[in-house]
Design an enzyme around this catalytic site. Structure first.
Site, PDB file in Angstrom:
ATOM      1  CG  ASP A 211      -1.978   1.090   1.175  1.00 55.07           C
ATOM      2  OD1 ASP A 211      -2.213   1.645   0.075  1.00 55.07           O
ATOM      3  OD2 ASP A 211      -2.547   1.424   2.228  1.00 55.07           O
TER       4      ASP A 211
HETATM    5 MG   LIG Z   1      -1.512   4.319   6.070  1.00 55.88          MG
END
Ligand SMILES: [Mg+2]
Ligand SMILES: Nc1ncnc2c1ncn2[C@@H]1O[C@H](COP(=O)(O)OP(=O)(O)O)[C@@H](O)[C@H]1O
Length: 237
Positions: free
Chosen positions: A167
């Site tokens: 991410d």
């Molecule tokens: Mg984060």
């Protein structure tokens, strides 16, 4: 950095014995209604990162929650049979490995998990860095060319150590007043030695997060898209 496993109440803890957080009970570090966390600052999209001071240390406490639709229904339960159920312990160990390798990440102090039926509930306590994430920085100023190259270089160093950050976005990149970059938020990240195709996907995700911030806040964000080539060029070199 030595790790000790401690059973306290319903929880199993992994503790870095050199972090001098020798507080008992350990649960005090995670108690959102307790004394230690009463002035904690909430950060992040899901508001699960709580930053507070304990003794001489500033720390971040994070309770693990699912994102997306499942997040709404299953909240903070991770089923034992699913892959990567032990999120907190995995993140603790990966952070520890990266600190040892000299990568710029926060030190892990304590991780814990407890069983709830056939699921796990988990938290982690890590070092709070004296740095701001790029969504804050870009509201104040643009990154210099040198900084963009340095950011690309940092991302490359993670690739070369085999870290796959699943991410990578501007909120998971921190910058301090001395121009040092850090990566955070290694929930569900792996040692996987990403190949060039995977590296490109990770960089594309980071690029999208710059664009998303720019689209959302327009002139309030100091970012010109043509500059991304500097970050990308260095990261994929
Ligand atoms: Mg984060
Ligand atoms: N170790 C840290 N030091 C300083 N700030 C942090 C740290 N960890 C998190 N933050 C801040 O809190 C925000 C949310 O934390 P993060 O770990 O990314 O959780 P999530 O993205 O799941 O909400 C980050 O974007 C950053 O601004």
């Amino acid at each position: 950095m030595d790790i000790r496993t401690v059973k306290e109440g319903d929880y199993l803890y992994l503790v870095d014995t050199q972090s001098d957080l020798a507080h008992t009970p350990l649960s005090a570090f995670f108690d959102q209604h307790g004394l230690l966390l009463q002035n904690a600052e909430r950060k992040g999209g899901r508001g699960e990162a709580l930053i507070y001071q304990t003794g001489t240390k500033k720390v971040v406490m994070r309770h693990y929650r699912r994102g997306g639709l499942a997040g709404h229904l299953l909240k903070d339960r991770f089923f034992l049979i699913e892959p990567h159920a032990h999120r907190a312990f995995d993140e603790f160990r990966l952070l520890r490995y990266m600190v040892k390798e000299g990568l710029p990440v926060p030190s892990p102090f304590i991780a814990r998990e407890k069983k709830a039926g056939c699921a796990l509930i988990q938290d982690i306590l890590i070092e709070a860095l004296d740095a701001e994430d790029l969504s804050y920085v870009l509201r104040k100023r643009a990154l210099s060319q040198i900084e963009m190259l340095r950011l690309g270089g940092m991302i490359k160093a993670f690739f070369e150590h085999g870290i796959e950050h699943t991410d990578l976005n501007i909120r998971n990149i921190l910058l301090d007043d001395h121009g040092n970059f850090f990566l955070i938020d290694f929930d569900k990240c792996f040692l996987s030695y990403p190949d060039m195709q995977r590296r490109k996907e990770i960089i594309a995700r980071l690029h999208r997060s710059f664009l998303k911030e720019k689209n959302k806040y327009a002139d309030a964000i100091h970012y010109k898209d043509e500059d991304f080539a500097l970050i990308q060029g260095r990261a994929l070199s």
